[in-house]
Design a protein around this motif. Structure first.
Motif, PDB file in Angstrom:
ATOM      1  N   GLU A  12      59.671  -0.446 -38.650  1.00 42.29           N
ATOM      2  CA  GLU A  12      59.631  -1.197 -37.230  1.00 42.29           C
ATOM      3  C   GLU A  12      60.840  -2.060 -36.881  1.00 42.29           C
ATOM      4  O   GLU A  12      61.364  -1.981 -36.004  1.00 42.29           O
ATOM      5  N   LEU A  13      61.075  -2.882 -37.961  1.00 39.86           N
ATOM      6  CA  LEU A  13      62.059  -4.063 -37.746  1.00 39.86           C
ATOM      7  C   LEU A  13      63.630  -3.000 -37.934  1.00 39.86           C
ATOM      8  O   LEU A  13      64.515  -3.706 -37.219  1.00 39.86           O
ATOM      9  N   VAL A  14      63.965  -2.242 -38.559  1.00 33.75           N
ATOM     10  CA  VAL A  14      64.997  -1.692 -38.804  1.00 33.75           C
ATOM     11  C   VAL A  14      65.419  -0.630 -37.653  1.00 33.75           C
ATOM     12  O   VAL A  14      66.646  -0.609 -37.304  1.00 33.75           O
ATOM     13  N   MET A  15      64.601  -0.155 -36.954  1.00 33.52           N
ATOM     14  CA  MET A  15      64.737   0.794 -35.839  1.00 33.52           C
ATOM     15  C   MET A  15      65.662   0.430 -34.799  1.00 33.52           C
ATOM     16  O   MET A  15      66.609   1.308 -34.350  1.00 33.52           O
ATOM     17  N   PRO A  16      65.254  -0.676 -34.162  1.00 31.13           N
ATOM     18  CA  PRO A  16      66.338  -1.334 -33.112  1.00 31.13           C
ATOM     19  C   PRO A  16      67.654  -1.331 -33.629  1.00 31.13           C
ATOM     20  O   PRO A  16      68.679  -1.012 -33.126  1.00 31.13           O
ATOM     21  N   TRP A  26      67.092   7.792 -42.325  1.00 29.67           N
ATOM     22  CA  TRP A  26      66.655   8.799 -43.147  1.00 29.67           C
ATOM     23  C   TRP A  26      65.395   8.419 -43.775  1.00 29.67           C
ATOM     24  O   TRP A  26      64.206   9.288 -43.536  1.00 29.67           O
ATOM     25  N   ASP A  27      65.357   7.494 -44.371  1.00 32.30           N
ATOM     26  CA  ASP A  27      64.066   6.981 -44.990  1.00 32.30           C
ATOM     27  C   ASP A  27      63.911   5.398 -45.306  1.00 32.30           C
ATOM     28  O   ASP A  27      65.226   4.814 -45.424  1.00 32.30           O
ATOM     29  N   VAL A  28      62.796   4.997 -45.697  1.00 34.50           N
ATOM     30  CA  VAL A  28      62.678   3.564 -46.162  1.00 34.50           C
ATOM     31  C   VAL A  28      61.621   3.568 -47.229  1.00 34.50           C
ATOM     32  O   VAL A  28      60.745   4.170 -47.277  1.00 34.50           O
ATOM     33  N   GLU A  29      62.094   2.860 -48.313  1.00 37.17           N
ATOM     34  CA  GLU A  29      61.264   3.054 -49.614  1.00 37.17           C
ATOM     35  C   GLU A  29      61.224   1.369 -49.896  1.00 37.17           C
ATOM     36  O   GLU A  29      61.905   0.669 -49.933  1.00 37.17           O
ATOM     37  N   TYR A  30      59.905   1.315 -50.742  1.00 39.52           N
ATOM     38  CA  TYR A  30      59.541   0.047 -51.391  1.00 39.52           C
ATOM     39  C   TYR A  30      59.241   0.364 -52.725  1.00 39.52           C
ATOM     40  O   TYR A  30      58.030   0.876 -52.704  1.00 39.52           O
ATOM     41  N   VAL A  31      59.962  -0.027 -53.464  1.00 39.20           N
ATOM     42  CA  VAL A  31      59.702   0.514 -55.004  1.00 39.20           C
ATOM     43  C   VAL A  31      59.909  -0.629 -55.886  1.00 39.20           C
ATOM     44  O   VAL A  31      60.517  -1.849 -55.701  1.00 39.20           O
ATOM     45  N   LYS A  32      59.339  -0.687 -57.074  1.00 38.79           N
ATOM     46  CA  LYS A  32      59.430  -1.440 -58.214  1.00 38.79           C
ATOM     47  C   LYS A  32      60.388  -0.993 -59.269  1.00 38.79           C
ATOM     48  O   LYS A  32      59.644   0.069 -59.775  1.00 38.79           O
ATOM     49  N   GLU A  33      61.162  -1.426 -59.573  1.00 38.71           N
ATOM     50  CA  GLU A  33      62.180  -0.792 -60.685  1.00 38.71           C
ATOM     51  C   GLU A  33      62.517  -1.902 -61.731  1.00 38.71           C
ATOM     52  O   GLU A  33      63.011  -3.058 -61.493  1.00 38.71           O
ATOM     53  N   PRO A  35      61.843  -5.196 -63.513  1.00 37.57           N
ATOM     54  CA  PRO A  35      61.042  -6.259 -62.981  1.00 37.57           C
ATOM     55  C   PRO A  35      61.276  -6.563 -61.398  1.00 37.57           C
ATOM     56  O   PRO A  35      60.748  -7.373 -60.868  1.00 37.57           O
ATOM     57  N   ASP A  36      62.099  -5.624 -60.810  1.00 41.80           N
ATOM     58  CA  ASP A  36      62.679  -5.906 -59.454  1.00 41.80           C
ATOM     59  C   ASP A  36      61.891  -5.041 -58.499  1.00 41.80           C
ATOM     60  O   ASP A  36      61.602  -4.037 -58.673  1.00 41.80           O
ATOM     61  N   PHE A  37      61.544  -5.811 -57.196  1.00 40.49           N
ATOM     62  CA  PHE A  37      61.112  -4.835 -55.973  1.00 40.49           C
ATOM     63  C   PHE A  37      62.236  -4.820 -55.163  1.00 40.49           C
ATOM     64  O   PHE A  37      63.030  -5.547 -54.926  1.00 40.49           O
ATOM     65  N   ILE A  38      62.328  -3.559 -54.548  1.00 35.51           N
ATOM     66  CA  ILE A  38      63.449  -2.885 -53.934  1.00 35.51           C
ATOM     67  C   ILE A  38      62.898  -2.502 -52.638  1.00 35.51           C
ATOM     68  O   ILE A  38      62.134  -1.407 -52.652  1.00 35.51           O
ATOM     69  N   ILE A  39      63.678  -2.890 -51.588  1.00 40.97           N
ATOM     70  CA  ILE A  39      63.661  -2.353 -50.075  1.00 40.97           C
ATOM     71  C   ILE A  39      64.869  -1.409 -50.105  1.00 40.97           C
ATOM     72  O   ILE A  39      65.879  -2.024 -50.205  1.00 40.97           O
ATOM     73  N   ARG A  40      64.831   0.088 -50.027  1.00 37.60           N
ATOM     74  CA  ARG A  40      65.810   0.734 -49.713  1.00 37.60           C
ATOM     75  C   ARG A  40      65.799   1.389 -48.345  1.00 37.60           C
ATOM     76  O   ARG A  40      64.717   1.815 -47.987  1.00 37.60           O
ATOM     77  N   VAL A  41      66.938   1.301 -47.618  1.00 39.08           N
ATOM     78  CA  VAL A  41      66.773   1.637 -46.263  1.00 39.08           C
ATOM     79  C   VAL A  41      68.120   2.772 -46.389  1.00 39.08           C
ATOM     80  O   VAL A  41      68.863   2.658 -46.698  1.00 39.08           O
ATOM     81  N   TYR A  42      67.728   4.023 -46.091  1.00 39.23           N
ATOM     82  CA  TYR A  42      68.841   5.365 -46.010  1.00 39.23           C
ATOM     83  C   TYR A  42      69.046   5.644 -44.373  1.00 39.23           C
ATOM     84  O   TYR A  42      68.175   5.795 -43.739  1.00 39.23           O
ATOM     85  N   ALA A  43      70.457   5.650 -44.123  1.00 37.57           N
ATOM     86  CA  ALA A  43      70.717   5.666 -42.932  1.00 37.57           C
ATOM     87  C   ALA A  43      71.880   6.920 -42.814  1.00 37.57           C
ATOM     88  O   ALA A  43      72.499   6.649 -43.800  1.00 37.57           O
ATOM     89  N   ASP A  44      71.973   7.369 -41.824  1.00 33.32           N
ATOM     90  CA  ASP A  44      73.316   8.165 -41.667  1.00 33.32           C
ATOM     91  C   ASP A  44      73.562   8.249 -40.156  1.00 33.32           C
ATOM     92  O   ASP A  44      72.982   7.714 -39.429  1.00 33.32           O
ATOM     93  N   LYS A  45      74.647   8.754 -40.047  1.00 31.79           N
ATOM     94  CA  LYS A  45      75.214   9.271 -38.701  1.00 31.79           C
ATOM     95  C   LYS A  45      76.080  10.452 -38.687  1.00 31.79           C
ATOM     96  O   LYS A  45      76.520  11.085 -39.789  1.00 31.79           O
TER      97      LYS A  45
END
Length: 153
Positions: A12-16, A26-33, A35-45
């Motif tokens: 919701e925050l990234v769409m605008p 393309w995708d948004v992921e929230y993962v734990k790798e 000790p780290d938590f990672i928010i990954r945003v995949y975008a393309d054009k």
């Protein structure tokens, strides 16, 4: 907050930001790798996304995430291209990939194999149909451990 809720709120925050820049999410992921938590945003054009595009999206999204402050854990924000061998997850990913070569890994063998490289011919809610020079097969989506675009030189 659940993983899916974090992914939805981040979307919701990234769409605008994505729409304003003429990108496609393309995708948004929230993962734990580790000790780290990672928010990954995949975008393309069209024509591909560059490092400057990723930095711009990252800066704007980082500000919005800081303002909203809905994630309890410390996290790392990553914004990148989904890559040439991008995974197919959503129906729109499958739609835009019809006619392209895909790599499929299965949980259980079909026709004696657990891995296929074939042209994506079609899909529906429950199945994916691919064709190689030898055969056309329909695979249950629940049997697919991963499906991604194949690297073609």
């Amino acid at each position: 907050m659940k993983k899916s809720e974090i992914e939805e709120r981040t979307t919701e925050l990234v769409m605008p930001i994505i729409e304003e820049g003429g990108f496609e999410l393309w995708d948004v992921e929230y993962v734990k790798e580790g000790p780290d938590f990672i928010i990954r945003v995949y975008a393309d054009k069209e024509g591909g996304i560059g490092i400057d595009d990723c930095v711009a999206i990252s800066r704007k999204l980082s500000d919005k995430l800081d303002e909203d402050d809905f994630i309890k854990e410390a996290y790392i924000l990553e914004v990148s291209s989904p890559g040439l061998t991008r995974p197919l997850k959503k129906d729109k990913d499958f739609e835009r990939s019809i006619g392209r070569l895909v790599e499929i890994k299965l949980y259980s063998a079909v026709n004696g194999s657990k891995e296929f490289e074939a042209e994506l011919k079609g899909f529906d809610e429950k199945t994916v149909t691919v064709a190689s020079e030898e055969e056309t097969i329909t695979i249950e989506r629940s049997n697919i451990s991963s499906i991604r675009l194949a690297f073609v030189e």
